[in-house]
Design a protein around this motif. Structure first.
Motif, mmCIF file in Angstrom:
data_model
loop_
_atom_site.group_PDB
_atom_site.id
_atom_site.type_symbol
_atom_site.label_atom_id
_atom_site.label_comp_id
_atom_site.label_asym_id
_atom_site.label_seq_id
_atom_site.Cartn_x
_atom_site.Cartn_y
_atom_site.Cartn_z
ATOM 1 N N GLU A 1 1.089 -1.242 -0.124
ATOM 2 C CA GLU A 1 0.531 0.099 0.048
ATOM 3 C C GLU A 1 0.600 1.436 -0.041
ATOM 4 O O GLU A 1 1.649 1.497 0.766
ATOM 5 N N VAL A 2 0.862 2.348 -0.811
ATOM 6 C CA VAL A 2 1.157 3.957 -1.053
ATOM 7 C C VAL A 2 0.343 4.933 -0.926
ATOM 8 O O VAL A 2 -0.871 4.669 -1.649
ATOM 9 N N GLN A 3 0.585 5.275 0.730
ATOM 10 C CA GLN A 3 -0.687 6.405 0.840
ATOM 11 C C GLN A 3 -0.469 7.375 0.086
ATOM 12 O O GLN A 3 1.157 8.038 -0.014
ATOM 13 N N LEU A 4 -0.827 8.428 -0.150
ATOM 14 C CA LEU A 4 -0.777 9.795 -1.257
ATOM 15 C C LEU A 4 -1.249 10.941 -0.213
ATOM 16 O O LEU A 4 -3.008 10.504 -0.432
ATOM 17 N N GLU A 5 -0.977 11.916 -0.063
ATOM 18 C CA GLU A 5 -1.849 12.972 -0.100
ATOM 19 C C GLU A 5 -1.429 14.077 -0.718
ATOM 20 O O GLU A 5 -0.831 14.406 -1.135
ATOM 21 N N PHE A 6 -2.540 14.492 -1.616
ATOM 22 C CA PHE A 6 -2.804 15.583 -2.602
ATOM 23 C C PHE A 6 -3.321 16.856 -2.209
ATOM 24 O O PHE A 6 -4.688 16.840 -1.447
ATOM 25 N N MET A 7 -2.521 17.860 -1.534
ATOM 26 C CA MET A 7 -1.800 19.028 -0.554
ATOM 27 C C MET A 7 -2.724 19.971 -1.696
ATOM 28 O O MET A 7 -2.285 20.224 -2.638
ATOM 29 N N ASP A 8 -3.944 20.506 -1.220
ATOM 30 C CA ASP A 8 -4.486 21.720 -2.358
ATOM 31 C C ASP A 8 -4.867 21.125 -3.045
ATOM 32 O O ASP A 8 -4.148 22.416 -3.568
ATOM 33 N N PRO A 9 -5.156 20.784 -3.093
ATOM 34 C CA PRO A 9 -5.896 19.816 -4.894
ATOM 35 C C PRO A 9 -6.997 20.755 -5.899
ATOM 36 O O PRO A 9 -6.739 20.363 -7.136
ATOM 37 N N ALA A 10 -7.306 21.985 -5.107
ATOM 38 C CA ALA A 10 -8.338 23.060 -6.610
ATOM 39 C C ALA A 10 -6.843 23.647 -7.420
ATOM 40 O O ALA A 10 -5.894 23.884 -6.743
ATOM 41 N N ALA A 11 -7.698 24.255 -8.292
ATOM 42 C CA ALA A 11 -7.072 24.945 -9.311
ATOM 43 C C ALA A 11 -6.408 26.069 -8.929
ATOM 44 O O ALA A 11 -6.951 26.503 -7.949
ATOM 45 N N GLU B 1 -10.634 16.884 3.027
ATOM 46 C CA GLU B 1 -10.583 17.632 4.064
ATOM 47 C C GLU B 1 -11.144 19.232 3.189
ATOM 48 O O GLU B 1 -10.094 19.651 2.854
ATOM 49 N N ALA B 2 -12.575 19.279 3.265
ATOM 50 C CA ALA B 2 -12.874 20.515 2.800
ATOM 51 C C ALA B 2 -13.562 21.901 3.918
ATOM 52 O O ALA B 2 -14.259 21.383 4.869
ATOM 53 N N VAL C 1 -9.820 22.906 -0.557
ATOM 54 C CA VAL C 1 -9.847 21.855 0.102
ATOM 55 C C VAL C 1 -8.213 21.531 0.664
ATOM 56 O O VAL C 1 -7.691 22.142 0.197
ATOM 57 N N THR C 2 -8.903 21.558 2.167
ATOM 58 C CA THR C 2 -6.614 21.180 2.018
ATOM 59 C C THR C 2 -5.601 20.486 1.473
ATOM 60 O O THR C 2 -3.896 20.556 1.210
ATOM 61 N N LYS C 3 -6.405 19.391 1.165
ATOM 62 C CA LYS C 3 -5.893 17.641 1.358
ATOM 63 C C LYS C 3 -6.963 16.708 1.022
ATOM 64 O O LYS C 3 -7.560 16.582 1.693
ATOM 65 N N ALA C 4 -6.662 15.772 -0.073
ATOM 66 C CA ALA C 4 -7.021 15.021 -0.133
ATOM 67 C C ALA C 4 -6.868 13.708 -0.349
ATOM 68 O O ALA C 4 -4.841 13.342 -0.214
#
Length: 396
Positions: free
Chosen positions: A173-183, A362-363, A372-375
């Motif tokens: 398993e690789v956990q990914l955090e997409f930080m501030d993913p909005a445009a 987290e929205a 959104v801060t991260k997904a």
């Protein structure tokens, strides 16, 4: 007649999530392909085997689907507090172009492990045993991704018991955090909801007026209701991809949605921007049988989502679209949130053609604007082959 011999370029073929792609270190590319431009695009097209009027990519590394017609270029990061710069190229199958307009969330799962294996992460940041945190700068969209890569005896651990629907065998398993993913304001609409609305009336000539949630998070995505276009949300690939009229309708919706989102000025430009935006349709939970024959019960999911990539229904779910799904689900009042039952939520499990996937987000509202801060989501990755890829020396 003299013919130019082939050249060989160090490359690694990797599965990331439910996608596969050819990975390169920037420094290993021929000099004229180390900078953006026609030479780089021509090289990657030849590597993958495009353009191919037969649609099979027999003479290249591509697998004749949007999930397997992908390339990645990595280099030491030029950004402070980042380990590696990650550039993604979605290669068209039948046309001579590479789309650089967005990220691939699935292949993002392989970036951290490849960066470690390729010597692009400082050895002091890699534990002998434990989790290596790799800070990735996603250069296509100017965003940070944090990959949590398992390490055993100083080496990336690829095997494990984590199961991902859409991938046959388990892996680590690789956990990914997409930080501030909005445009960002400079390229993709200026806010998470480019029209300022959670739901828009999208006028599509020849189809009608559709309720739509237009969101820039992970990747620009157009969400519509399944029932509004005659579907249930339980469809598998063949139900859509074998229907040319359905594919044409979805492309028309995508083109008009792209204009409404401010991504293009005229619908004719959509043909040269195949990777973004995505179009997806949602529905409340319903039992169905996945493409592998696995039964998905209504109680197993919060909602159903089907998404198209590069003009075809995806066999599972694009990672970046999963970010968009999680983000939209976290905002009360979007079509995604309503399909999931409405209300506030920090995570959602959705059904896709291959099974289910859970994604968290987290929205929150700031000065009346949603952000959104991260997904967060988990994927897996595995090196399939490494060595050299060969291309004719006059191909680029």
């Amino acid at each position: 007649m003299a013919h130019v011999p082939q050249i060989k370029i160090p490359a690694t073929y990797i599965r990331g999530g439910t996608s596969k792609g050819v990975f390169f270190r920037l420094q290993d590319l021929p000099e004229r392909a180390q900078v953006p431009g026609p030479a780089r695009d021509a090289l990657l097209l030849r590597v993958i085997g495009s353009p191919d009027p037969y649609g099979k990519q027999i003479d290249g590394m591509g697998g004749a689907t949007s999930s397997t017609s992908k390339t990645v270029i990595l280099s030491h990061s030029t950004k402070a507090d980042h380990d590696v710069d990650y550039l993604f190229g979605q290669v068209s199958i039948d046309k001579a172009f590479v789309d650089w307009s967005g990220n691939c969330g699935n292949l993002s799962a392989a970036v951290g492990s490849f960066a470690i294996s390729a010597g692009l992460v400082d050895s002091s940041r890699i534990p002998q045993n434990g989790i290596a945190t790799v800070r990735i700068w996603q250069a296509n969209i100017g965003k940070t991704i944090i990959a949590h890569v398992p390490v055993t005896n100083g080496e990336v651990q690829e095997t494990g018991d984590f199961e991902l629907d859409g991938v046959t065998f388990p892996a680590a398993e690789v956990q990914l955090e997409f930080m501030d993913p909005a445009a960002d304001e400079d390229g993709e609409g200026g806010s998470m909801f480019p029209t300022g609305n959670l739901i828009d009336d999208l006028v599509v000539p020849g189809i009608g007026t559709l309720k739509a949630t237009l969101i820039n998070a992970g990747i620009p995505t157009i969400f519509i209701q399944a029932e509004a276009i005659g579907y249930t949300g339980t469809e598998l690939q063949d139900a859509i991809n074998s229907d040319p009229e359905a594919l044409a309708r979805f492309e028309t919706i995508r083109a008009y949605g792209a204009v409404r989102m401010g991504l293009i000025e005229h619908i004719d430009e959509a043909a040269k921007r195949q990777h973004t935006p995505k179009v997806a349709f949602v529905a409340p939970p319903t039992a169905y049988q996945s493409s592998s024959g696995k039964a998905v019960a209504a109680a197993d999911v919060d909602l159903l989502v089907r998404a198209l990539s590069m003009g075809k229904l995806h066999h599972a779910m694009m990672g970046t679209a999963a970010v968009a799904i999680g983000t939209a689900a976290a905002v009360p009042g979007t079509l995604v949130n309503l399909a999931a039952g409405g209300g506030e939520r920090s995570a959602v499990r959705f059904g896709h053609p291959s099974g289910t996937l859970r994604v968290g987000a987290e929205a929150r509202q700031v000065n009346g604007e949603w952000t959104v801060t991260k997904a967060i989501m988990s994927r897996s990755a595995r090196i399939l082959m490494e060595g050299w890829v060969r291309v004719p020396g006059d191909a680029f």
